[in-house]
Design an enzyme around this catalytic site. Sequence first.
Site, PDB file in Angstrom:
ATOM      1  N   ASP A  12      -7.921   6.084   4.484  1.00  0.00           N
ATOM      2  CA  ASP A  12      -8.330   5.026   5.410  1.00  0.00           C
ATOM      3  C   ASP A  12      -9.710   5.309   5.992  1.00  0.00           C
ATOM      4  O   ASP A  12     -10.283   6.387   5.807  1.00  0.00           O
ATOM      5  CB  ASP A  12      -7.292   4.881   6.527  1.00  0.00           C
ATOM      6  CG  ASP A  12      -5.972   4.329   6.005  1.00  0.00           C
ATOM      7  OD1 ASP A  12      -5.995   3.559   5.022  1.00  0.00           O
ATOM      8  OD2 ASP A  12      -4.913   4.673   6.572  1.00  0.00           O
ATOM      9  N   HIS A  33       1.100   3.750   6.948  1.00  0.00           N
ATOM     10  CA  HIS A  33       0.490   4.717   6.037  1.00  0.00           C
ATOM     11  C   HIS A  33       0.987   6.125   6.342  1.00  0.00           C
ATOM     12  O   HIS A  33       1.568   6.381   7.397  1.00  0.00           O
ATOM     13  CB  HIS A  33      -1.036   4.668   6.137  1.00  0.00           C
ATOM     14  CG  HIS A  33      -1.642   3.526   5.365  1.00  0.00           C
ATOM     15  ND1 HIS A  33      -2.987   3.258   5.369  1.00  0.00           N
ATOM     16  CD2 HIS A  33      -1.075   2.583   4.550  1.00  0.00           C
ATOM     17  CE1 HIS A  33      -3.233   2.199   4.611  1.00  0.00           C
ATOM     18  NE2 HIS A  33      -2.078   1.778   4.109  1.00  0.00           N
ATOM     19  N   SER A  45       0.802  -1.228   0.000  1.00  0.00           N
ATOM     20  CA  SER A  45       0.000   0.000   0.000  1.00  0.00           C
ATOM     21  C   SER A  45       0.832   1.275   0.000  1.00  0.00           C
ATOM     22  O   SER A  45       0.302   2.355  -0.262  1.00  0.00           O
ATOM     23  CB  SER A  45      -0.944   0.009   1.210  1.00  0.00           C
ATOM     24  OG  SER A  45      -0.203   0.018   2.421  1.00  0.00           O
TER      25      SER A  45
END
Length: 252
Positions: A155, A131, A77
Site C-alpha cells: 500500500d 489488508h 485484493s
Amino acid sequence: MINLDHKTPDLFVMEEKYLKKPFNKKRLKSREPSPKRKIIIAIVLIIFAFSGSFLIYFILQVALDTKTPMVVVVSGSMEPKIYKGDLLFLKGKDPAKIKNGTIDGKEGDIIVFDARGLPGWTHAPSEPIVHRVISKKYDNGWFFFTKGDANPTHDEDWVPESRILGVVGGRIPYIGWVKILLTDSGLLIPLLVIVSALLIISIIWDIVKKDENSEKSKTKRSDQLVYGKKIEQDEDVEEIEFDFTKQDKSKF
C-alpha cells in the site's frame, strides 16, 4: 304490624320465560382495542423491530471490543483468503499485539482500516480497506504497513493505530453481495423506505379488514346469540309453583 288473619292465596302460580342473560355486545366491544389503537400498536412493534437490529449491533460492539464489528469486503485484493462479498466480523486488539508479517510470508494479521485523508494516501477508497500487516513500527504510537494478498505491490503509506477498525476474526461468504449490489445501484435507502412503508400498509389493511369482517359477523348474529347459543322462538315456558300455605307465618 302485619295482620296474620289476612288471607293469602293458597297457591300462587307464576309463569315466566327464564332466559339466560343476553350477550353484552357493547361490553365486549369496549374491551377490544379500537382500529386506531391497533394501528398504533403495529407501528410501535415495527419501530421496536428496527431498534432490535441496532441493539444487536451494539451488543456486537461491546462483545468484540470495536466500534465496527462487521464490514463487507468490496474488492478482491485479499483473494484467495477473503473474497469480495464476504461479511467479516472484526474484533478489537491491542495494537502492540497485532501480529507482524512479511511481504511474502502472509503470516501477519489481517486488519481493517480507514485510509481516507491519511498523508501519503492519494487514492484512498471510501470503503474500509481489508489488508494484511507486513510491517509495523512504533513512533509515539503504532504504525502499520499493509498489502493485499492479491495485489502486486504494498500500500501507499503507513497506517496509524487510530485508523484501525479491527482485526478480522471470522467471515460469512457471499452474504455481503446484497449490500454491494444495492449500494452500487443506489437502491439501498429507497428500498428500505419502500419495504417499511409496504409493511406498515399491509398491517394496517389487515387490521381494518379484520375489524370490518368481525363487525359484520356480529351484526348478523346479534339477534340470535345468547352466550354463543341460538335461542328458539318456541322455547318452552317453565311454571314454578309457590305454596305459601307451608310458609312459616312467624316470618311475617
